[in-house]
Design a protein around this motif. Structure first.
Motif, PDB file in Angstrom:
ATOM      1  N   UNK A  77       0.872  -1.181   0.045  1.00 26.95           N
ATOM      2  CA  UNK A  77       0.048  -0.042  -0.083  1.00 26.95           C
ATOM      3  C   UNK A  77       0.967   1.136   0.022  1.00 26.95           C
ATOM      4  N   UNK A  78       1.654   1.287   0.871  1.00 29.84           N
ATOM      5  CA  UNK A  78       2.661   2.421   1.049  1.00 29.84           C
ATOM      6  C   UNK A  78       3.480   2.519  -0.292  1.00 29.84           C
ATOM      7  N   UNK A  79       4.051   1.516  -0.905  1.00 29.09           N
ATOM      8  CA  UNK A  79       4.905   1.655  -2.126  1.00 29.09           C
ATOM      9  C   UNK A  79       3.977   2.057  -3.178  1.00 29.09           C
ATOM     10  N   UNK A  93       5.914  19.749  -7.349  1.00 24.63           N
ATOM     11  CA  UNK A  93       7.179  20.518  -6.712  1.00 24.63           C
ATOM     12  C   UNK A  93       7.377  20.195  -5.245  1.00 24.63           C
ATOM     13  N   UNK A  94       6.157  19.921  -4.574  1.00 22.62           N
ATOM     14  CA  UNK A  94       6.160  19.770  -3.238  1.00 22.62           C
ATOM     15  C   UNK A  94       5.512  18.390  -2.436  1.00 22.62           C
ATOM     16  N   UNK A  95       5.598  17.408  -3.399  1.00 23.14           N
ATOM     17  CA  UNK A  95       4.964  16.072  -2.999  1.00 23.14           C
ATOM     18  C   UNK A  95       5.992  15.406  -1.936  1.00 23.14           C
ATOM     19  N   UNK A  96       5.430  14.911  -0.839  1.00 24.94           N
ATOM     20  CA  UNK A  96       6.064  14.307   0.221  1.00 24.94           C
ATOM     21  C   UNK A  96       5.999  12.855   0.201  1.00 24.94           C
ATOM     22  N   UNK A  97       7.088  12.182   0.716  1.00 21.69           N
ATOM     23  CA  UNK A  97       6.937  10.682   0.660  1.00 21.69           C
ATOM     24  C   UNK A  97       5.860  10.308   1.947  1.00 21.69           C
ATOM     25  N   UNK A  98       5.316   9.171   1.358  1.00 20.00           N
ATOM     26  CA  UNK A  98       4.191   8.910   2.531  1.00 20.00           C
ATOM     27  C   UNK A  98       4.774   7.828   3.162  1.00 20.00           C
ATOM     28  N   UNK A  99       4.329   7.522   4.366  1.00 22.11           N
ATOM     29  CA  UNK A  99       4.648   6.615   5.538  1.00 22.11           C
ATOM     30  C   UNK A  99       3.531   6.010   6.023  1.00 22.11           C
ATOM     31  N   UNK A 100       3.683   4.730   6.565  1.00 18.23           N
ATOM     32  CA  UNK A 100       2.823   3.880   7.255  1.00 18.23           C
ATOM     33  C   UNK A 100       2.572   4.252   8.746  1.00 18.23           C
ATOM     34  N   UNK A 101       1.323   4.542   9.335  1.00 19.52           N
ATOM     35  CA  UNK A 101       1.325   4.829  10.669  1.00 19.52           C
ATOM     36  C   UNK A 101       0.296   3.887  11.172  1.00 19.52           C
ATOM     37  N   UNK A 102       0.672   3.286  12.336  1.00 19.30           N
ATOM     38  CA  UNK A 102      -0.044   2.055  13.076  1.00 19.30           C
ATOM     39  C   UNK A 102      -1.272   2.746  13.753  1.00 19.30           C
ATOM     40  N   UNK A 103      -1.389   4.091  14.261  1.00 14.37           N
ATOM     41  CA  UNK A 103      -2.243   4.559  14.898  1.00 14.37           C
ATOM     42  C   UNK A 103      -3.388   4.973  14.095  1.00 14.37           C
ATOM     43  N   UNK A 104      -3.250   5.435  12.841  1.00 15.22           N
ATOM     44  CA  UNK A 104      -4.238   5.687  11.904  1.00 15.22           C
ATOM     45  C   UNK A 104      -4.893   4.347  11.541  1.00 15.22           C
ATOM     46  N   UNK A 243      12.834   8.587   7.299  1.00 18.96           N
ATOM     47  CA  UNK A 243      12.274   7.913   8.413  1.00 18.96           C
ATOM     48  C   UNK A 243      11.731   6.395   8.232  1.00 18.96           C
ATOM     49  N   UNK A 244      11.878   5.970   6.998  1.00 14.11           N
ATOM     50  CA  UNK A 244      11.861   4.532   6.662  1.00 14.11           C
ATOM     51  C   UNK A 244      10.283   4.326   6.354  1.00 14.11           C
ATOM     52  N   UNK A 245       9.708   2.988   6.315  1.00 11.75           N
ATOM     53  CA  UNK A 245       8.451   3.047   5.713  1.00 11.75           C
ATOM     54  C   UNK A 245       7.369   3.111   6.895  1.00 11.75           C
TER      55      UNK A 245
END
Length: 512
Positions: A77-79, A93-104, A243-245
């Protein structure tokens, strides 16, 4: 043989194995057997029992293959999100890399377990959300491809979707400031509000949420040209924080989710939240002060709204935060009165917002700015309804703002109870009679002499006019959102049906 049914002697110790998929959904055989139940009771009882067991096994397999997400599926999903976010047209120009979060993810799991085909009303203004439902085993690529393919119906230049089409899933996926995703799947024997049985629901929640009214999902430009503070590099056309995945959210958000009744099962750490405020246990205490993040959010949304007025503004000043104005707002908010502060009349501008729900900064700002549809610049009048909140937000000469919130058990002059009052004060004040909120013209063409930069169509005074400082100024926001009412539903795909069928047939061929 009689009409396709094979009868075998009773008491036989061994029998021939049937073809791998020979008994896949044996409805026809069951009906034929029921028609002849008086003539062949042993056959029919065995056939009915076998058919019932076939169904039970089939749906058991679907349930087992369509439930909790595996670590591999979470990574997928993250990839896929990051892959889609890095291949946009026009480029971001401002796209940020998405990460997985367990709380969400836990919020998504709690809601998916309710087996409802509707958006979660309790996360409004806190998290974004995409939904997907299938009648077969869940494959991650299917819903994400379906969501992203909505890009063909989205018009970036005018920030709209083709008539009769849905594109809210796509814009949430590629919302540049959305940096965390958490999803969960649930097999539902029944989805009562949609009259569907034996379905799998996928819920993906996002933070900060996207789909903010009037704003594009990202800033157009060369990849990583407008990355926010804290970026350490550019990874696959996205601003990377390294900060990793998987990453954990701040205790501020966890506390907000908890107050909204959205359990994350992740206890916030002891001590202080990221804003420096004590982690408070009840809604009334938490609502007394705005966090640093919320103040930045208010300021950033004001400047964004001021930069996108129509017609364009030639003299719009870049707004800054003032703690003195915030103190004035805090003192008045504590009185819990639903009327304007007469003590600041003609001295400060003021906007008020009241809610019995957890305070959403984006929701309050969006409601004020949405009054733009009621305002006519040519006649400088409100055509219908209110427009004073909007004109104060975009009053060109109002260059400073300070806001505060307070939880009120009772609010004078209203029937509201246990509500949060938000007060924003402005200086210099706006809404001067017989004056337009700004001068129409080319952006920054009528800036005052002290302004030495034009930041996103607003006149600013900064120490340096380098591209880096301008980018840093603009990229602080982590806005919350108004959810777009969008959801996706698909029938069982051929591939997933074959997968379940093969697994089913493999089992029953050895049982029977």
């Amino acid at each position: 043989r009689q009409e396709g049914i094979e009868f075998k002697p009773e008491g036989r110790q061994q029998r021939d194995r049937e073809p791998l998929l020979g008994n896949f959904f044996t409805l026809t055989c069951s009906v034929l057997c029921l028609d002849r139940i008086l003539y062949h009771p042993p056959c029919c009882s065995r056939m009915i029992w076998r058919t019932a067991l076939h169904y039970a096994l089939f749906w058991l397999i679907l349930a087992l293959t369509s439930g909790q997400l595996t670590d591999e599926q979470k990574a997928q999903i993250v990839d896929l999100h990051n892959q889609y976010r890095s291949s946009l047209n026009p480029p971001a120009g401002n796209m940020q890399r998405m990460l997985w979060d367990n709380a969400v993810s836990q919020v998504a799991a709690n809601y998916a377990a309710q087996c409802r085909w509707d958006h979660n009303p309790r996360i409004f203004g806190i998290l974004g959300e995409n939904l997907f439902m299938t009648l077969g085993p869940l494959t991650i690529t299917q819903p994400l491809n379906l969501w992203f393919n909505e890009n063909s119906d989205y018009y970036f230049n005018n920030r709209s979707c083709a008539q009769g089409k849905t594109c809210g899933h796509y814009t949430q996926m590629v919302w540049a400031n959305t940096t965390f995703v958490g999803c969960a799947a649930q097999f539902c024997a029944d989805v009562p509000n949609f009259n569907v049985q034996n379905a799998t629901i996928l819920v993906c929640n996002y933070y900060p949420p996207g789909n903010i009214m009037g704003l594009p999902p990202y800033q157009q430009g060369p990849a990583c040209a407008a990355c926010p503070n804290g970026t350490i590099g550019c990874l696959n056309n996205a601003c990377d924080r390294g900060t990793g995945i998987t990453s954990g959210l701040s205790t501020t958000l966890i506390a907000t989710l908890s107050l909204a009744g959205l359990s994350t099962h992740i206890p916030p750490p002891a001590g202080e939240v990221t804003s420096g405020l004590k982690l408070l246990k009840d809604r009334s205490t938490l609502a007394r002060q705005l966090t640093v993040e919320e103040k930045e959010q208010i300021l950033d949304l004001h400047n964004r709204y001021r930069s996108m007025v129509s017609p364009e503004a030639a003299d719009m000043l870049h707004m800054t935060w003032d703690d003195g104005l915030g103190s004035v707002a805090q003192s008045y908010a504590a009185k819990c009165i639903w009327e304007h502060n007469r003590g600041v009349e003609n001295k400060l501008g003021e906007n008020l917002f009241l809610t019995e729900q957890p305070l959403s900064i984006n929701n309050s700002m969006a409601k004020w700015f949405d009054e733009s549809k009621n305002y006519d610049y040519g006649t400088n009048t409100c055509m219908s309804g209110m427009c004073g909140h909007y004109t104060q937000i975009v009053w060109a000469k109002s260059s400073t703002i300070g806001c505060a919130s307070h939880f009120c058990k009772m609010v004078q002059f209203t029937n509201f109870e246990n509500a949060t009052l938000l007060v924003c004060n402005y200086y210099p004040p706006g809404n001067v009679e017989q004056e337009n909120p700004y001068a129409k013209g080319e952006p920054c063409s009528k800036c005052p002499q002290e302004a030495n930069a034009c930041i996103k169509n607003t006149c600013a005074q900064i120490e340096s006019t380098t591209e880096e400082s301008i980018t840093d100024t603009w990229s602080r926001s982590t806005p919350q959102t108004k959810l777009e009412g969008s959801s996706g539903f698909t029938k069982l795909s051929v591939d997933t049906l074959l997968l379940a069928g093969l697994l089913y047939g493999l089992i029953v061929s050895f049982i029977f």
